[in-house]
Design an enzyme around this catalytic site. Structure first.
Site, short mmCIF file in Angstrom:
data_model
loop_
_atom_site.label_atom_id
_atom_site.label_comp_id
_atom_site.label_asym_id
_atom_site.label_seq_id
_atom_site.Cartn_x
_atom_site.Cartn_y
_atom_site.Cartn_z
N ALA A 1 -29.37 -15.05 -10.15
CA ALA A 1 -29.01 -13.81 -9.47
C ALA A 1 -29.91 -12.68 -9.97
O ALA A 1 -30.37 -12.70 -11.11
CB ALA A 1 -27.55 -13.47 -9.73
N GLY B 1 -28.25 -19.01 -10.65
CA GLY B 1 -28.29 -19.22 -9.20
C GLY B 1 -29.42 -20.15 -8.78
O GLY B 1 -29.35 -20.77 -7.71
N GLU C 1 -28.00 -23.43 -9.15
CA GLU C 1 -26.97 -23.57 -8.11
C GLU C 1 -27.61 -23.86 -6.75
O GLU C 1 -27.15 -24.72 -6.00
CB GLU C 1 -26.13 -22.29 -8.06
CG GLU C 1 -25.37 -22.10 -9.37
CD GLU C 1 -24.56 -20.83 -9.43
OE1 GLU C 1 -25.15 -19.75 -9.25
OE2 GLU C 1 -23.34 -20.90 -9.65
N GLU D 1 -25.53 -17.65 -17.74
CA GLU D 1 -24.71 -16.47 -17.43
C GLU D 1 -23.81 -16.03 -18.58
O GLU D 1 -23.49 -14.85 -18.70
CB GLU D 1 -23.84 -16.74 -16.19
CG GLU D 1 -24.57 -16.63 -14.87
CD GLU D 1 -25.23 -17.92 -14.44
OE1 GLU D 1 -25.42 -18.82 -15.28
OE2 GLU D 1 -25.58 -18.02 -13.25
N1 COA Z 1 -32.96 -10.98 -12.29
C1 COA Z 1 -33.83 -9.96 -12.24
N2 COA Z 1 -34.99 -9.93 -12.91
C2 COA Z 1 -35.29 -11.00 -13.65
C3 COA Z 1 -34.44 -12.11 -13.76
C4 COA Z 1 -33.23 -12.08 -13.03
N3 COA Z 1 -32.36 -13.09 -13.04
N4 COA Z 1 -35.00 -13.02 -14.59
C5 COA Z 1 -36.16 -12.49 -14.98
N5 COA Z 1 -36.35 -11.29 -14.42
C6 COA Z 1 -37.48 -10.38 -14.59
C7 COA Z 1 -37.49 -9.78 -16.01
O1 COA Z 1 -36.61 -8.64 -16.07
C8 COA Z 1 -38.94 -9.41 -16.16
O2 COA Z 1 -39.18 -8.21 -15.45
P1 COA Z 1 -40.20 -7.09 -16.06
O3 COA Z 1 -41.52 -7.81 -16.12
O4 COA Z 1 -40.14 -6.00 -15.04
O5 COA Z 1 -39.65 -6.72 -17.41
C9 COA Z 1 -39.66 -10.53 -15.39
O6 COA Z 1 -38.69 -11.12 -14.52
C10 COA Z 1 -40.18 -11.61 -16.31
O7 COA Z 1 -39.10 -12.05 -17.13
P2 COA Z 1 -39.21 -12.16 -18.71
O8 COA Z 1 -37.81 -12.19 -19.26
O9 COA Z 1 -40.11 -11.11 -19.24
O10 COA Z 1 -39.90 -13.59 -18.84
P3 COA Z 1 -39.74 -14.67 -20.00
O11 COA Z 1 -40.71 -15.76 -19.66
O12 COA Z 1 -39.80 -14.03 -21.35
O13 COA Z 1 -38.23 -15.24 -19.84
C11 COA Z 1 -36.36 -16.11 -18.63
C12 COA Z 1 -37.88 -15.96 -18.70
C13 COA Z 1 -36.06 -16.75 -17.28
C14 COA Z 1 -35.88 -17.04 -19.74
C15 COA Z 1 -35.67 -14.75 -18.75
O14 COA Z 1 -36.28 -13.87 -17.83
C16 COA Z 1 -34.19 -14.78 -18.46
O15 COA Z 1 -33.38 -15.14 -19.32
N6 COA Z 1 -33.80 -14.35 -17.23
C17 COA Z 1 -32.42 -14.26 -16.83
C18 COA Z 1 -31.89 -15.58 -16.38
C19 COA Z 1 -30.41 -15.45 -16.06
O16 COA Z 1 -29.60 -15.02 -16.89
N7 COA Z 1 -30.05 -15.86 -14.85
C20 COA Z 1 -28.68 -15.80 -14.38
C21 COA Z 1 -28.38 -14.47 -13.81
S1 COA Z 1 -26.68 -14.25 -13.41
#
Ligand code: COA
Length: 254
Positions: free
Chosen positions: A65, A109, A112, A132
């Protein structure tokens, strides 16, 4: 053609939908949700399309999400969930066979979206997780579906620790049909889609609906409607704020 942030292509009788919002790691932003909904509407109405493939552009399948779009207003969050759930369940709710070609991280998501599809083919670089809990939230669709696929213990472990699993482990747990070398992913997905696409459409449709028949659906409504409660907790506000501020959350069990 581009539908929102989803690239829609047709090759032979196969529709390929590629999530493409790489700055947000293909998170389910409004553009991705719009593209998925419009893309699958096209899949349903185009009689020439027999099978659909969903994949992600770049190194991620889908990071879940769109956290930057979260709100803590009860009405906003209810509207948001009403909007997101149809995108998460699109594979399950499409009458034609849908293959997820998972090219990288499939989180929240993203996982999912993949498990809603009929068959998952994963790159050896793919990873699957429901992180999450780190935000003080739950994976709304996976919480009612994942245990049906990989069993209770592993699904609770994944939901409670937030730790992702590798493509190989997802294969061992029956989440994934096959794991393939990264560069062969789309060839393998196309080969599978071609094989399925040669079969008669009505029998394919019945194969899908028969196997999915026991999935019900009321449990999804329950999960969706109970989720706003979590958004009202201090911990979810902290989890989401901490993610956006790129720091570790401090939970207070409130
Ligand atoms: N929603 C919105 N933006 C997201 C996102 C999400 N679910 N996941 C990643 N992004 C964005 C980050 O905010 C970042 O944006 P920025 O460059 O403007 O700061 C960009 O994508 C790159 O992510 P980053 O975290 O810097 O990359 P990473 O390689 O260090 O880590 C993840 C990758 C996927 C492990 C990490 O981004 C993460 O934990 N994301 C959330 C996943 C999550 O919780 N999903 C369920 C949501 S309910």
């Amino acid at each position: 053609m581009k539908l929102g942030n989803v690239l829609y292509e047709k090759k032979e009788r196969i529709a390929i939908l590629t999530l493409d919002d790489q700055a947000k790691l293909n998170a389910l932003s409004p553009g991705i949700r719009q593209g998925l909904m419009e893309g699958f509407e096209e899949v349903e109405k185009d009689n020439d399309v027999k099978v659909a493939i969903v994949t992600g552009a770049g190194k991620t399948f889908c990071a879940g999400a769109d956290i930057s779009g979260f709100s803590f207003d009860a009405v906003d969050i209810k509207n948001f969930l009403d909007d997101v759930f149809p995108a998460l369940t699109i594979g399950e709710n499409t009458s034609k066979p849908v293959i997820a070609a998972v090219n990288g991280l499939a989180l929240g998501g993203g996982l999912e979206l993949a498990i809603g599809c009929d068959i998952i083919i994963a790159s050896e670089k793919a990873k699957f997780g429901v992180p999450e809990i780190n935000l003080g939230l739950l994976p709304g669709f996976a919480i009612v579906r994942l245990h049906q696929i990989i069993g209770r213990s592993k699904s609770k472990e994944m939901s409670m620790t937030g730790e992702p699993i590798s493509a190989e482990e997802a294969f061992r747990l029956n989440m994934v049909s096959k794991v393939v070398p990264h560069e062969k992913l789309m060839d393998e997905a196309m080969a599978m889609a071609r094989k399925i696409g040669e079969k008669p459409a009505m029998a394919l449709r019945l194969a899908k609906s028969s196997i999915n028949r026991k999935l019900g659906g009321e449990e999804i409504v329950y999960a969706r409607d109970s989720m706003p409660f979590l958004f009202a907790t201090e911990d979810t506000r902290e989890g989401v704020t901490a993610f956006l501020e790129k720091r570790k959350p401090v939970f207070k069990d409130r």
